[in-house]
Write a protein that holds these residues in place. Sequence first.
Motif, PDB file in Angstrom:
ATOM      1  N   ASP A 106       0.825  -1.217   0.000  1.00 45.69           N
ATOM      2  CA  ASP A 106       0.000   0.000   0.000  1.00 45.69           C
ATOM      3  C   ASP A 106       0.854   1.261   0.000  1.00 45.69           C
ATOM      4  OD1 ASP A 106      -2.349  -1.516   0.021  1.00 45.69           O
ATOM      5  OD2 ASP A 106      -2.347  -1.624   2.218  1.00 45.69           O
ATOM      6  N   GLY A 107       1.930   1.260  -0.773  1.00 42.53           N
ATOM      7  CA  GLY A 107       2.776   2.436  -0.917  1.00 42.53           C
ATOM      8  C   GLY A 107       3.726   2.703   0.246  1.00 42.53           C
ATOM      9  N   GLU A 108       3.795   1.772   1.211  1.00 46.35           N
ATOM     10  CA  GLU A 108       4.685   1.948   2.365  1.00 46.35           C
ATOM     11  C   GLU A 108       5.610   0.751   2.517  1.00 46.35           C
ATOM     12  OE1 GLU A 108       2.724   2.887   6.010  1.00 46.35           O
ATOM     13  OE2 GLU A 108       1.387   4.337   5.074  1.00 46.35           O
ATOM     14  N   LEU A 109       6.813   1.034   2.996  1.00 41.91           N
ATOM     15  CA  LEU A 109       7.779  -0.032   3.286  1.00 41.91           C
ATOM     16  C   LEU A 109       7.288  -0.824   4.490  1.00 41.91           C
ATOM     17  CD1 LEU A 109      10.604  -1.228   2.604  1.00 41.91           C
ATOM     18  CD2 LEU A 109      11.540   0.368   4.281  1.00 41.91           C
ATOM     19  N   HIS A 110       7.179  -2.137   4.344  1.00 44.35           N
ATOM     20  CA  HIS A 110       6.746  -2.988   5.459  1.00 44.35           C
ATOM     21  C   HIS A 110       7.908  -3.129   6.428  1.00 44.35           C
ATOM     22  CE1 HIS A 110       5.144  -6.310   7.739  1.00 44.35           C
ATOM     23  NE2 HIS A 110       4.004  -6.240   7.063  1.00 44.35           N
ATOM     24  N   GLU A 111       7.686  -2.745   7.689  1.00 40.88           N
ATOM     25  CA  GLU A 111       8.786  -2.720   8.665  1.00 40.88           C
ATOM     26  C   GLU A 111       9.403  -4.092   8.907  1.00 40.88           C
ATOM     27  OE1 GLU A 111       6.155  -2.880  12.782  1.00 40.88           O
ATOM     28  OE2 GLU A 111       6.785  -0.944  12.012  1.00 40.88           O
ATOM     29  N   ASP A 112       8.635  -5.179   8.767  1.00 39.88           N
ATOM     30  CA  ASP A 112       9.190  -6.521   8.972  1.00 39.88           C
ATOM     31  C   ASP A 112      10.198  -6.905   7.892  1.00 39.88           C
ATOM     32  OD1 ASP A 112       7.718  -6.769  11.258  1.00 39.88           O
ATOM     33  OD2 ASP A 112       6.227  -8.148  10.422  1.00 39.88           O
ATOM     34  N   SER A 113      10.098  -6.290   6.723  1.00 34.82           N
ATOM     35  CA  SER A 113      11.052  -6.617   5.651  1.00 34.82           C
ATOM     36  C   SER A 113      12.466  -6.193   6.027  1.00 34.82           C
ATOM     37  CB  SER A 113      10.629  -5.963   4.337  1.00 34.82           C
ATOM     38  OG  SER A 113      10.774  -4.559   4.399  1.00 34.82           O
TER      39      SER A 113
END
Length: 146
Positions: free
Chosen positions: A51-58
Amino acid sequence: MQISVLNNYFKKIAFINNNIEKMLHYTNDAWHDNLDNWTTTFDFIIPKWYDGELHEDSLLIDDSCYFLANKKGRYELFTIFDYTANDYEITVQCNSASTELAKEDAKAFSSTTPQPLVWYAQQMGLLNFTFITIGTNELSNKTMKL
């Protein structure tokens, strides 16, 4: 299928599951069982952006991680064989932990007298550098000559 991401101490640090909206997902997965030598490979891609945001778990996933996958009730622990990451995705090629064990060479070891199992483990250094200890030992009074 849910995949647990483990750090190098085998502590769960993240999860990957395509069925849960806010969790990391995986794509282009290929699971191959080789029944001849009891090994499995698992390759997949983890998108970093949702959704246009970096997933923090990645940000927690690197080449020192392990993956624990449950496929049809069978758990398989994977080590990373090849790891590539860019700004958008992480690509991993994994081998089952049993594949690593299959490549190990052990020196011959024997005893001229019967010994308990704990003695063999200590002499061979099987518990060195692990968090494993022997607790209740139902075979403590048994000895064998290997």
